[in-house]
Structures are given as structure tokens and as C-alpha cells.
Design a protein around this motif. Structure first.
Motif, PDB file in Angstrom:
ATOM      1  N   TRP A  28       1.006  -0.952   0.143  1.00  0.00           N
ATOM      2  CA  TRP A  28       0.105   0.209   0.222  1.00  0.00           C
ATOM      3  C   TRP A  28       0.967   1.379   0.021  1.00  0.00           C
ATOM      4  CZ3 TRP A  28       0.994   2.869   4.028  1.00  0.00           C
ATOM      5  CH2 TRP A  28       1.601   1.994   5.028  1.00  0.00           C
ATOM      6  N   ALA A  29       2.167   1.400   0.242  1.00  0.00           N
ATOM      7  CA  ALA A  29       3.107   2.057   0.223  1.00  0.00           C
ATOM      8  C   ALA A  29       4.251   2.732  -0.765  1.00  0.00           C
ATOM      9  CB  ALA A  29       3.986   2.266   1.909  1.00  0.00           C
ATOM     10  N   LEU A  30       3.231   2.323  -1.647  1.00  0.00           N
ATOM     11  CA  LEU A  30       4.313   2.381  -3.148  1.00  0.00           C
ATOM     12  C   LEU A  30       4.105   3.874  -3.409  1.00  0.00           C
ATOM     13  CD1 LEU A  30       5.913   0.889  -5.327  1.00  0.00           C
ATOM     14  CD2 LEU A  30       4.293   0.964  -6.098  1.00  0.00           C
ATOM     15  N   GLY A  31       4.830   4.771  -3.881  1.00  0.00           N
ATOM     16  CA  GLY A  31       4.725   6.323  -4.634  1.00  0.00           C
ATOM     17  C   GLY A  31       4.094   6.831  -3.088  1.00  0.00           C
ATOM     18  N   ARG A  32       4.560   6.532  -1.637  1.00  0.00           N
ATOM     19  CA  ARG A  32       4.175   7.819  -0.712  1.00  0.00           C
ATOM     20  C   ARG A  32       5.477   7.540  -0.580  1.00  0.00           C
ATOM     21  NH1 ARG A  32       1.456   9.188   3.328  1.00  0.00           N
ATOM     22  NH2 ARG A  32       1.698   9.123   5.185  1.00  0.00           N
ATOM     23  N   PRO A  33       5.840   9.494  -0.215  1.00  0.00           N
ATOM     24  CA  PRO A  33       6.529   9.976  -0.100  1.00  0.00           C
ATOM     25  C   PRO A  33       7.207   9.801   1.683  1.00  0.00           C
ATOM     26  CG  PRO A  33       4.761  11.657  -0.025  1.00  0.00           C
ATOM     27  CD  PRO A  33       4.308  10.498  -0.616  1.00  0.00           C
ATOM     28  N   VAL A  34       8.211   9.545   2.486  1.00  0.00           N
ATOM     29  CA  VAL A  34       8.640   9.358   3.650  1.00  0.00           C
ATOM     30  C   VAL A  34       9.945  10.282   3.997  1.00  0.00           C
ATOM     31  CG1 VAL A  34       9.571   7.843   5.017  1.00  0.00           C
ATOM     32  CG2 VAL A  34       8.054   7.094   3.091  1.00  0.00           C
ATOM     33  N   ASP A  35       9.690  11.187   5.217  1.00  0.00           N
ATOM     34  CA  ASP A  35      10.726  12.391   5.490  1.00  0.00           C
ATOM     35  C   ASP A  35      11.818  11.711   6.308  1.00  0.00           C
ATOM     36  OD1 ASP A  35      11.673  14.265   6.589  1.00  0.00           O
ATOM     37  OD2 ASP A  35      10.343  14.957   8.321  1.00  0.00           O
ATOM     38  N   LEU A  36      12.714  11.026   5.580  1.00  0.00           N
ATOM     39  CA  LEU A  36      13.814  10.226   6.229  1.00  0.00           C
ATOM     40  C   LEU A  36      15.267  11.456   6.543  1.00  0.00           C
ATOM     41  CD1 LEU A  36      14.756   8.414   3.110  1.00  0.00           C
ATOM     42  CD2 LEU A  36      13.735   7.518   5.582  1.00  0.00           C
ATOM     43  N   ILE A  37      14.679  12.756   6.329  1.00  0.00           N
ATOM     44  CA  ILE A  37      16.492  13.461   7.465  1.00  0.00           C
ATOM     45  C   ILE A  37      15.884  14.230   8.506  1.00  0.00           C
ATOM     46  CG2 ILE A  37      16.412  14.033   4.902  1.00  0.00           C
ATOM     47  CD1 ILE A  37      14.934  16.620   5.230  1.00  0.00           C
ATOM     48  N   HIS A  38      13.946  13.585   8.587  1.00  0.00           N
ATOM     49  CA  HIS A  38      14.007  13.596  11.086  1.00  0.00           C
ATOM     50  C   HIS A  38      14.679  13.074  10.909  1.00  0.00           C
ATOM     51  CE1 HIS A  38      11.570  13.474  14.200  1.00  0.00           C
ATOM     52  NE2 HIS A  38      10.545  14.283  13.641  1.00  0.00           N
ATOM     53  N   PRO A  39      14.850  13.819  12.540  1.00  0.00           N
ATOM     54  CA  PRO A  39      16.540  12.932  12.971  1.00  0.00           C
ATOM     55  C   PRO A  39      16.111  12.238  14.093  1.00  0.00           C
ATOM     56  CG  PRO A  39      15.926  16.257  14.142  1.00  0.00           C
ATOM     57  CD  PRO A  39      14.278  15.380  13.050  1.00  0.00           C
ATOM     58  N   ALA A  40      14.269  11.947  14.012  1.00  0.00           N
ATOM     59  CA  ALA A  40      14.329  10.334  15.149  1.00  0.00           C
ATOM     60  C   ALA A  40      14.435   9.029  13.374  1.00  0.00           C
ATOM     61  CB  ALA A  40      13.253  10.607  14.709  1.00  0.00           C
ATOM     62  N   VAL A  41      14.412   9.247  12.633  1.00  0.00           N
ATOM     63  CA  VAL A  41      14.638   8.397  11.453  1.00  0.00           C
ATOM     64  C   VAL A  41      15.835   8.051  11.335  1.00  0.00           C
ATOM     65  CG1 VAL A  41      13.881   8.087   9.393  1.00  0.00           C
ATOM     66  CG2 VAL A  41      12.411   8.984  10.840  1.00  0.00           C
ATOM     67  N   ARG A  42      16.416   9.234  10.694  1.00  0.00           N
ATOM     68  CA  ARG A  42      18.350   9.023  10.380  1.00  0.00           C
ATOM     69  C   ARG A  42      18.790   8.934  11.648  1.00  0.00           C
ATOM     70  NH1 ARG A  42      18.861   8.079   6.014  1.00  0.00           N
ATOM     71  NH2 ARG A  42      21.086   9.255   6.137  1.00  0.00           N
ATOM     72  N   GLY A  43      19.124   8.939  12.949  1.00  0.00           N
ATOM     73  CA  GLY A  43      19.388   7.888  14.240  1.00  0.00           C
ATOM     74  C   GLY A  43      19.913   6.734  14.309  1.00  0.00           C
ATOM     75  N   LEU A  44      18.426   6.636  14.097  1.00  0.00           N
ATOM     76  CA  LEU A  44      17.666   4.805  13.531  1.00  0.00           C
ATOM     77  C   LEU A  44      18.594   4.338  12.549  1.00  0.00           C
ATOM     78  CD1 LEU A  44      13.965   4.493  14.199  1.00  0.00           C
ATOM     79  CD2 LEU A  44      15.610   4.356  15.782  1.00  0.00           C
ATOM     80  N   LEU A  45      18.660   4.796  11.779  1.00  0.00           N
ATOM     81  CA  LEU A  45      19.631   4.786  10.379  1.00  0.00           C
ATOM     82  C   LEU A  45      21.187   4.845  10.397  1.00  0.00           C
ATOM     83  CD1 LEU A  45      16.986   5.586   7.754  1.00  0.00           C
ATOM     84  CD2 LEU A  45      17.092   3.648   8.912  1.00  0.00           C
ATOM     85  N   GLN A  46      21.511   5.870  10.874  1.00  0.00           N
ATOM     86  CA  GLN A  46      22.946   5.962  10.602  1.00  0.00           C
ATOM     87  C   GLN A  46      24.129   5.134  11.833  1.00  0.00           C
ATOM     88  OE1 GLN A  46      22.916  10.126   9.309  1.00  0.00           O
ATOM     89  NE2 GLN A  46      23.131   9.542   7.463  1.00  0.00           N
ATOM     90  N   PHE A  47      23.313   5.085  13.244  1.00  0.00           N
ATOM     91  CA  PHE A  47      24.461   4.595  13.647  1.00  0.00           C
ATOM     92  C   PHE A  47      24.135   3.349  14.442  1.00  0.00           C
ATOM     93  CE2 PHE A  47      23.231   9.372  14.484  1.00  0.00           C
ATOM     94  CZ  PHE A  47      24.893   9.993  14.305  1.00  0.00           C
ATOM     95  N   GLY A  48      25.411   2.488  14.895  1.00  0.00           N
ATOM     96  CA  GLY A  48      24.786   1.285  15.306  1.00  0.00           C
ATOM     97  C   GLY A  48      25.668   0.371  14.371  1.00  0.00           C
ATOM     98  N   THR A  49      24.373  -0.770  14.542  1.00  0.00           N
ATOM     99  CA  THR A  49      25.481  -2.299  13.349  1.00  0.00           C
ATOM    100  C   THR A  49      24.617  -1.775  12.464  1.00  0.00           C
ATOM    101  OG1 THR A  49      22.877  -3.297  14.372  1.00  0.00           O
ATOM    102  CG2 THR A  49      24.913  -3.286  15.497  1.00  0.00           C
ATOM    103  N   ARG A  50      24.735  -2.632  11.529  1.00  0.00           N
ATOM    104  CA  ARG A  50      24.215  -2.240  10.013  1.00  0.00           C
ATOM    105  C   ARG A  50      22.967  -2.906   9.830  1.00  0.00           C
ATOM    106  NH1 ARG A  50      23.678  -2.512   5.309  1.00  0.00           N
ATOM    107  NH2 ARG A  50      24.857  -3.357   3.470  1.00  0.00           N
ATOM    108  N   VAL A  51      22.333  -3.885  10.355  1.00  0.00           N
ATOM    109  CA  VAL A  51      21.130  -3.882  10.427  1.00  0.00           C
ATOM    110  C   VAL A  51      21.152  -3.192  11.340  1.00  0.00           C
ATOM    111  CG1 VAL A  51      18.873  -5.360   9.663  1.00  0.00           C
ATOM    112  CG2 VAL A  51      21.068  -6.257   8.627  1.00  0.00           C
ATOM    113  N   ARG A  52      19.605  -2.938  11.525  1.00  0.00           N
ATOM    114  CA  ARG A  52      18.807  -1.671  12.589  1.00  0.00           C
ATOM    115  C   ARG A  52      17.564  -3.480  13.307  1.00  0.00           C
ATOM    116  NH1 ARG A  52      20.635   2.286  15.181  1.00  0.00           N
ATOM    117  NH2 ARG A  52      19.788   1.480  16.905  1.00  0.00           N
TER     118      ARG A  52
END
Length: 496
Positions: free
Chosen positions: A70-94
Motif C-alpha cells: 500500500w505504501a508504493l509511491g508514498r513520500p517518507v521523511d527520511l531527514i527527520h532526526p528520529a529516522v536518521r538516528g535509527l539508520l545511521q548509528f549502530g550496527t549494519r542492520v537495525r
């Protein structure tokens, strides 16, 4: 948790082999990415999987499977600090609860019964290109190490696809990936191929054993110029040459490039030659007839002429509105939530159908439910959205092929679909079709008119109302366009 041994079954290996074969033959692109996401769902035992491509300041779901389709085509706010923090710090797979990327990311997974997420960033030659997500319906059961390793591997596999190009990134403002190895050839004085590296074979689909010793198979530019050449596969590449110092050999470098957009002259001719001239000519002709022959015309003839003038004037007004919107502020923010009011989608769609011209109504089969939960948005713009989608469907469908309008709802959104049985759309074009001025047919091959603004404006209108729109090939032939808007009774606007 999925047993690691059974996860890597025949369907998984078949899917990976399918993508690899496409890459080896010069293909891949968005279809290969979609297949990789489907494999990610299988190999991790997830309820759904999706890939979000990075853009200049956000991201967009460009491939999705399972409970995330259902999410196909949906814009996602990837620059939100909460999201970037989850993706950029820690292990290869979070791995984390989906509630952590709720309103911040714009996905609202928990409200759809998806409580746990695994994510891995895909990178190509050191450049992050996007995020591969796998979502689960349970909230506490940990994911096995094999599933984590599989998601990390598939994220790397997607990164490899971006490194090869082949239509990736999908968007012009997507991540700029520097190729690991540029396609290169070396020619003798008679332009016979002396060397042909593996990236050249991948880009052109011409193996080294076929090229070496033969004449260079593509046009060569003069001097320091760069030329564009369209390959038989439909992809475009740029070619440059330079003399090798101390010899008469000619070094040739070439790289993939997107299909060139129509230039300003082509657009101007399209607009003035048909899109604008046709309604203006008809209006002027009927107006002159009414002025010069009013007394001799019957009441029925006068009424018919006035109806034609009115219809053509509405078409002209719509075209002018499209052009003005198309050259407006691309960065316009979403409409403030307080200005988006609840309305009945079924009732509004029925009214929008009545606003279509006679030819469009005749080809449209309407299958709407008696009622749906109210949606939240700009009701007045719905007629424009529907008209553009029906026009686009009719443009690429034979006259006798039906276009179907359906609608429905889920826990977070209310949606409607315009489906046709026309010539269909290639999977690699489902996102490019929303680019401004993009055409399925180009140049002299274009027989259906238009200047490629309709879908661009549809996406712009819908996303400013916190909704999203997508295209996909229809099973059995044709195309499905789907618009999703937030339910009015959801937790809050923009959280669909």
C-alpha cells in the motif's frame, strides 16, 4: 522467527537468479529492485518489505511487497532526526519498534498491525542510496541472525544495482553514485576495438569477445565533443573520445545517462501546434458561425454550437491551469491540516464523473461502494485528479477498451483506482511517468498528444493533501493508477 535453513529456499534463489541474469544482460533498474524487495520479504519472513530511495531532502517508497504494498509511491521523511538516528548509528542492520518511525517517518506502521521493523541502508561505492525495510506483525519476538544477515546482504545487493546504473536512481534528485569502474574502450587508427572492459560490456550488452577486433559499434564524436546515443535496449549513453598520449590509439569512455527530456522547442511546438491550437480553432470557428449565420440557424443548431464552444472553452481553461501549475513553485509545502476538511469520497467521485466529457464518461465503468469512511483533503481538486487519470488511461487505450473506477478503504486511508486494459506501462516507467513533461512516446512516435503534465500535476495535488499516488502494471494487461488519501477518523492528518 523464520528458520534460517528454510528461508533460503527455491523461491529466494530463483528470485536472486532472476535479478542477476537481468543485470548480466544489461537490464535491472526498477524491475530488478522490485524483485529484490520481494525476495527480502521472503528471506526474512517479514509481513512486508519496501525500499525507500533517498532524494535531496526526503525519500520515496519506490518498491514494495506484501503488507507494505500500500505504501508504493508514498513520500517518507527520511531527514527527520528520529529516522536518521535509527539508520545511521549502530550496527549494519537495525531492529526497532515501528512506533519510533511513526509520524516522523510518515509510515504509521503500528496502526496497520506492523509493530516491528528491520532496516538496512543500501550504499553504492560509499554513497548511501536508500533504506531497505522489513516489517513484522509481532512486537517482541527477535529476528534471527540469519534473517538480519540476509537483509544486510540484500541491501548490499541493491547498492550494487545502483552502482551499475541501469535506470537507478529512479529520480533525478536521487543519490549521485560514482561508478566503481567507468566503461572504457581502446581503438586503433581504423577504429577497430583493441580493448573493451567489463563495465563497457555491462552497459552496452556487447561482450568483449564480440567487440574486440571489430569496428567500434557506436557513433564517435568529433574532437572533444560528447554525443548521446540510444542503445537497442532503449537506454541512453554518452560517448567521449581522446587521443592516447604517445600513440595513435583512441581512448573511448562512455556512461549511462537518462533518456533526454524533450527540449524547449519540442515542448513549445507541442503546446502551440495541437494542445492550444485545436480548442482555440474550434471555438473561433463556431463563434464566427454564430455571429455570421445566427438568423439562418435553427434553434437546435445554435444550442449545439454553443455547447461545443462551452466544452472547448473548458478544455482550454483546464490546459491553461495545467500549464500555470506546472511552472509554479515545485517546492510548495503540503496544505495546512486545518484547511483540509472531511468529505465523502464516493459522493465526490460521482460528481467528478459527471464533470467528465461525454467520450470519457462513455468509456468509464464506475464500480463504487455505497459508502466509505470520510476522507480528509481538498474536495474541489478531486475532479481535476480524476479527469487527469481518466484522460491518461484513455490516451493509451483503444477506444473499445473499458476504463474502470473503483474505491475502497483500509484502517488508515481511503483510496480510489483508475484501471485500464490499454497498452500498459513498463515497470521501469512507473515512477518516471510522474516527471514533468515525461511521455510514454516521444518525438515523431507520439500519436496521442499531450505534453506530459497530467500525472505530474496529479502527484503534486495529492501529496499536498498528505496523500500519495502510484502506478503499476495491471495483471492481464493495462495499468492501474491508485490515489490514497488519509481517513478523516485517523489519529491525525498526514499520518496515513
Amino acid at each position: 522467527m523464520v528458520d534460517g535453513g528454510s528461508a533460503f529456499g527455491t523461491p529466494v534463489f530463483a528470485g536472486l537468479a532472476e535479478v542477476t541474469e537481468a543485470l548480466n544482460s544489461g537490464g535491472g533498474g526498477l524491475p530488478g529492485l522490485q524483485r529484490s524487495v520481494e525476495v527480502a520479504g521472503l528471506v526474512t519472513g517479514a509481513a512486508g518489505a519496501a525500499f525507500v530511495e533517498y532524494a535531496a531532502d526526503n525519500g520515496r517508497v519506490i518498491a514494495a511487497a506484501g503488507e507494505l504494498a500500500w505504501a508504493l509511491g508514498r513520500p517518507v521523511d527520511l531527514i527527520h532526526p528520529a529516522v536518521r538516528g535509527l539508520l545511521q548509528f549502530g550496527t549494519r542492520v537495525r531492529e526497532f519498534p515501528s512506533s519510533l518511525i511513526g509520524t516522523a517517518g510518515g509510515l504509521q506502521l503500528a496502526s496497520r498491525g506492523l509493530y516491528r521493523v528491520m532496516a538496512s541502508e543500501a550504499a553504492a561505492n560509499g554513497t548511501g542510496v536508500g533504506v531497505l525495510f522489513a516489517a513484522y506483525g509481532d512486537s517482541e519476538e527477535p529476528t534471527g541472525e540469519r534473517e538480519k544477515a540476509a537483509l544486510g546482504f540484500l541491501a548490499s545487493f541493491i547498492g550494487l544495482q545502483y552502482g551499475l546504473g541501469r535506470g537507478l536512481p529512479v529520480y533525478s534528485d536521487g543519490p549521485a553514485v560514482k561508478p566503481a569502474g567507468e566503461p572504457f574502450a581502446l581503438l586503433d587508427t581504423e577504429h577497430r576495438v583493441r580493448a573493451w572492459n567489463p563495465p563497457a560490456a555491462l552497459l552496452t550488452s556487447v561482450p568483449a569477445e564480440t567487440a574486440i577486433g571489430e569496428q567500434f559499434p557506436f557513433p564517435l564524436p568529433a574532437g572533444d565533443a560528447t554525443i548521446a546515443h540510444k542503445l537497442p535496449s532503449g537506454r541512453w549513453m554518452e560517448i567521449r573520445t581522446a587521443r592516447v598520449t604517445g600513440s595513435q590509439d583512441l581512448a573511448v569512455s562512455f556512461r549511462a545517462r537518462p533518456e533526454p527530456p524533450p527540449d524547449g522547442r519540442d515542448l513549445f511546438i507541442a503546446l502551440t501546434g495541437h494542445e492550444l491550437r485545436t480548442p482555440v480553432t474550434v471555438i473561433r470557428g463556431y463563434a464566427d458561425t454564430l455571429v455570421d449565420h445566427w438568423e439562418s440557424l435553427s434553434e437546435e443548431s445554435r444550442r449545439e454550437a454553443i455547447q461545443v464552444v462551452g466544452q472547448r472553452a473548458r478544455e482550454l481553461s483546464r490546459l491553461v491551469d495545467r500549464l500555470l501549475n506546472a511552472v509554479g513553485d515545485d517546492g510548495a509545502p503540503a496544505v495546512e491540516s486545518t484547511t483540509l476538511l472531511p468529505f465523502d469520497l464516493v459522493e465526490s467521485l460521482a460528481g467528478a464523473v459527471d464533470d467528465l466529457n461525454a467520450e470519457q464518461r462513455q468509456s468509464l465503468t464506475v464500480r463504487l461502494p455505497d459508502s466509505l469512511p470520510k476522507t480528509r483533503g481538498d474536495r474541489a481538486s478531486l475532479a481535476t485528479v480524476l479527469a487527469e487519470l481518466v484522460t491518461n488511461a484513455g490516451k493509451y487505450s483503444p477506444n473499445w477498451v473499458e476504463i474502470e473506477l473503483t474505491a475502497g478503504a483500509d484502517a488508515r486511508t481511503v483510496w480510489f483506482r483508475v484501471s485500464d486494459r490499454g497498452i500498459g506501462i513498463r515497470p521501469e516507467h512507473v515512477e518516471r511517468a510522474f516527471d514533468r513533461f515525461w511521455q510514454l512516446e516521444t518525438g515523431d512516435q507520439r500519436s496521442s498528444g499531450g505534453v506530459g503534465l497530467g500525472l505530474y500535476l496529479v502527484r503534486r495535488i495529492v501529496e499536498r493533501q498528505h496523500g500519495w499516488v502510484s502506478l503499476r502494471p495491471r495483471q492481464g494487461g493495462g495499468t492501474v493508477a491508485e490515489v490514497r488519501l488519509p481517513r478523516a477518523d485517523a489519529d491525525g492528518p498526514g499520518e496515513a
